[in-house]
Design an enzyme around this catalytic site. Structure first.
Site: not given
Ligand code: BGC
Length: 776
Positions: A301-305
């Site tokens: 995932s992207d950061w915290d996504s």
């Protein structure tokens, strides 16, 4: 004998896809392997599969979820990381830079955790690790995939030397709106150029063998899947609303090229795509990526996504977010901890199947296997010392910066500067700024390594070159703080009063008056382009425009060197400043490269990978538009100004001039699926050696849908000596003429008449036509 079951195409979920892939490739002698899938460059790796499957059988659910969790060093999770590594609760770390620390963490994982599974250490190696190369948009401006491949090969060498074996790059998002700050990280507006740069960068990072990535290479992660570059209004993270036609024909092709080149991993994007957040988008992450393209790497995932799926108002809370992300096809969660906190429960409740978890973990373990981490996870001593900012790295960075610069204007042949000048005024807030010349995403760089423009030019003084008279003239500041402020604080103004500012401005103009010529180094500071660095204006920030106008008003010859990663508003400059060199963010060797370019020891040969607007009111803007009902009025679509771009896609000058002519095609008709050879004669008509980029564009005259007025379908950068003539041949593959039709909802090459142009930018004039006939 290998066989593939048709179940692959009707399976309903990620787990089933993985299960089918594994059972689908059973050799005659009974070995189970992953054979080359339709779309992937990755060949069979039966041994790795066997190894990973055996390991998977020994793992507890908690250990599996651990592999699916990536923690960042600078989050609250940080202090607990040792404990979690020992318990087998961490698969990956990001942002660890110290080789000794990486080595220590790998020892913990290998020696103290129950199953001895190595960590995969990720980092944003976007345009270099410690030695900074030109930003990716600049690499695209080289129109030479070899430049991008070499830069990423060198970056991989540095990163791997400290134990970083996974980069979050290349970014393959097509960007047509320069307000979006992340235009800097991609290859610009065009899917064909973007695809070639995608392949080159994947090759550079990973090396030749995607199944066994050598110790001095790193795993690529193509990102951000998909449509991030179409953020509404150019506002970072804002929703993208993209038609199917544009998705298939513009935004997805670079990703497909990256998958085919064998990228080992992929990152899901932050934003809503047509109403569904990309990180919870099963159509993207499973149907397109795995089923259609055969991707068999892993998805992070992207950061915290993952957590953000709830913020978007899509998931009902963290548990739902985790389940939706995993079920959509995300294998590893970056930084947020919803997998770690909730997935075990979700499995117990049946919201996520055990098979889905196994499929995710299998892909992550395969990545570690492909990197050779099970055999050699440790950081070899001495490699970092020899590799980081070595002479070889510097030389490669300098060459790359020289090949990426684009000469936008050169009235009266002001450039190259004459060697007899006695003094030059070097003016501007970026001329002597080490961090700013590197550009964003230089997170492991040491700014002091950078050679500034002032330093680069001053070296010439010692060798008999002109005296350098430097002052910055003005300061520039972001209005909103940068997310990288903790890492690279935006420079704080030192001129605090109005009278100080006025005195500095005047001092700069006095230096211009005293010198034989002036070089103004203007543009955007390091954190003005990149993530969360969108703009509502394209003007030169601060008082740089006033400085430029005052310098020109002195009557001295002025060269504008632009430091930027997006087109800026230089419409005034394009009429009044005789020479404009777009240097982008050149990186560690900025000053040496710019000095070589200004004095003709290197000749600019880059071309624009984006259409350059006159005014922010024209954006989004790109050349491959469809025809309107008044095609000839295209340039007059606004009553208050021109709608034509300032500089065309593909445009760029040289210190020499080229003639291009004698267009020939190998056939007037070609069967769909076949190829045509297209050749032109290119001659260097000037007095110095230089580079030209031959560009091939096509247009389908009619069909099931309107097609763009022109589309790039081939290019080649060549170097010619003065007076040299060369026949340049490009192979036009008709598969490149295929497109996804909004009428048929299918991809095909439609027979019919096509226009073809060859030239040196997207306004190429040499024209012919050819027919595509149906394949039998
Ligand atoms: C960016 C990614 C990047 C990640 C880790 C995110 O904010 O969108 O491109 O790889 O951070 O640094």
């Amino acid at each position: 004998m290998l066989f593939r079951t048709s179940l692959l195409h009707v399976s309903v979920g990620r787990a089933l896809v993985a299960a089918v892939v594994l059972s689908a490739f059973v050799g005659a002698n009974g070995e189970v392997g992953v054979a080359q899938t339709a779309g992937s460059a990755r060949a069979s790796d039966a041994e790795g599969e066997r190894f990973v499957d055996e390991l998977l059988q020994k793992m507890t659910l908690e250990e599996k979820i651990g592999q699916m969790s990536q923690i960042a060093l600078n989050t609250p999770e940080g202090p607990k990381r040792d404990e979690r590594i020992v318990k087998g609760q961490v698969g990956s770390l990001l942002f660890v830079k110290d080789p000794k620390e990486i080595d220590r963490l790998q020892h913990l994982a290998m020696e103290k955790s129950r199953l001895h599974i190595p960590l995969i250490i990720g980092f944003d190696v976007i345009h270099g690790y410690r030695t900074i190369y030109p930003v990716p948009i600049a690499m695209a401006a080289s129109w030479d995939p070899a430049v991008a491949e070499k830069a990423q090969t060198m970056a991989a060498r540095e990163a791997s030397a400290v134990g970083v074996r996974w980069t979050f790059g290349p970014m393959l998002d097509i960007a047509r709106d320069p307000r979006w700050g992340r235009m800097m990280e991609g290859a610009g507006e065009d899917p064909y150029l973007g695809s070639r740069m995608a392949e080159a960068q994947v090759r550079g990072f990973q090396g030749k063998d995607v199944n066994h990535i050598a110790d001095d290479h790193i795993m690529a992660c193509i990102k951000h899947f998909a449509g991030y570059g179409a953020a509404e209004g150019g506002r970072d993270y804002d929703s993208s609303n993209i038609s199917d036609e544009q998705l298939w024909n513009v935004y997805l092709p670079p990703f497909e090229a990256g998958v085919k080149a064998g990228a080992g991993s992929l990152m899901s994007a932050y934003m809503d795509l047509n109403g569904v957040p990309a990180t919870g988008n099963k159509w993207l992450l499973t149907d397109v990526l795995r089923k259609k393209w055969g991707f068999n790497g892993f998805v992070v995932s992207d950061w915290d996504s993952v957590k953000s799926l709830a913020t978007h108002g899509f998931a009902s809370g963290p548990e739902d977010a985790a389940a939706r992300a995993v079920n959509a096809g995300v294998d590893m969660e970056m930084t947020s901890t919803t997998f770690f906190d909730t997935l075990a429960d979700a499995v117990k409740k049946g919201a996520v199947s055990q098979a889905t978890i196994d499929a995710a973990v299998r892909d992550i373990l395969m990545a570690k296997y492909r990197l050779g981490l099970f055999q050699q996870p440790y950081v070899s001593t001495g490699r970092a010392e020899n590799e980081l900012v070595s002479a070889e790295q510097r030389e490669a960075s300098r060459k790359a910066a020289e090949r990426t610069a684009v000469l936008l204007r050169n009235e009266g042949g002001l450039l190259p500067l004459k060697k007899g000048l006695t003094s030059i005024a070097v003016i501007g807030p970026l001329a002597d700024s080490k961090p700013d010349l590197m550009g964003s995403w230089s997170l492991a760089a040491h700014p002091e390594d950078t050679v500034t423009v002032v330093e680069g030019l001053t070296k010439r003084t010692a060798a008999g070159g002109p005296q350098v008279l430097f002052t910055k003239g003005v300061e520039i500041e972001r209005v909103q703080p940068s997310i990288f402020d903790d890492q690279f604080p935006s420079p704080k103004p030192t001129l605090t009063t109005e009278s100080q500012r006025e005195a500095e401005f005047k001092h700069a103009i006095d230096l211009v008056k005293r010198a034989d010529a002036a070089v103004l180094v203007l543009g955007e500071a390091q954190t003005m382009s990149g993530e969360r660095a969108s703009r509502s204006s394209l003007a030169l920030p601060g008082k740089q425009q006033q400085l430029l106008e005052a310098a020109v008003a002195t009557g001295k010859p002025v060269v504008l060197v632009l430091v930027n990663a997006r087109p800026l508003d230089i419409t005034w400059a394009s009429q009044h400043v005789p020479a404009i060199l777009d240097a982008w963010y050149p990186g560690t060797e900025a000053g040496n490269a710019i000095s070589d370019l200004l004095f003709g020891d290197a000749v600019p040969g880059g071309k624009l990978p984006v259409t350059w607007p006159r005014d922010v009111g024209q954006v989004p803007i790109h050349y491959a538009r469809n025809l309107t009902q008044i095609p000839n009025d295209w340039d007059t679509m606004y009553w208050d100004g021109s709608s034509a771009p300032l500089y065309a896609f593909g445009y760029g000058l040289s210190y020499t001039s080229f003639s291009v002519g004698g267009l020939k095609t190998s056939a007037a008709k070609v069967t769909a699926g076949g190829t045509i050879e297209v050749s032109v004669d290119v001659a260097n008509a000037g007095k110095v050696a230089g580079d030209e980029v031959v560009q091939l564009y096509t247009h389908q005259r009619s069909g099931s849908a309107s097609r763009p007025v022109r589309e790039l379908k081939g290019f080649k950068r060549v170097t010619l000596k003065p007076g040299e003539r060369q026949t340049v041949t490009l192979t036009l593959e008709t598969k490149e003429l295929g497109f996804w039709s909004p009428q048929t909802h299918a991809w095909s090459i439609e027979p019919g008449t096509f226009d073809l142009w060859v030239g040196t930018d997207s306004n190429a004039k040499d024209h012919t036509t050819f027919e595509v006939t149906p394949s039998k």
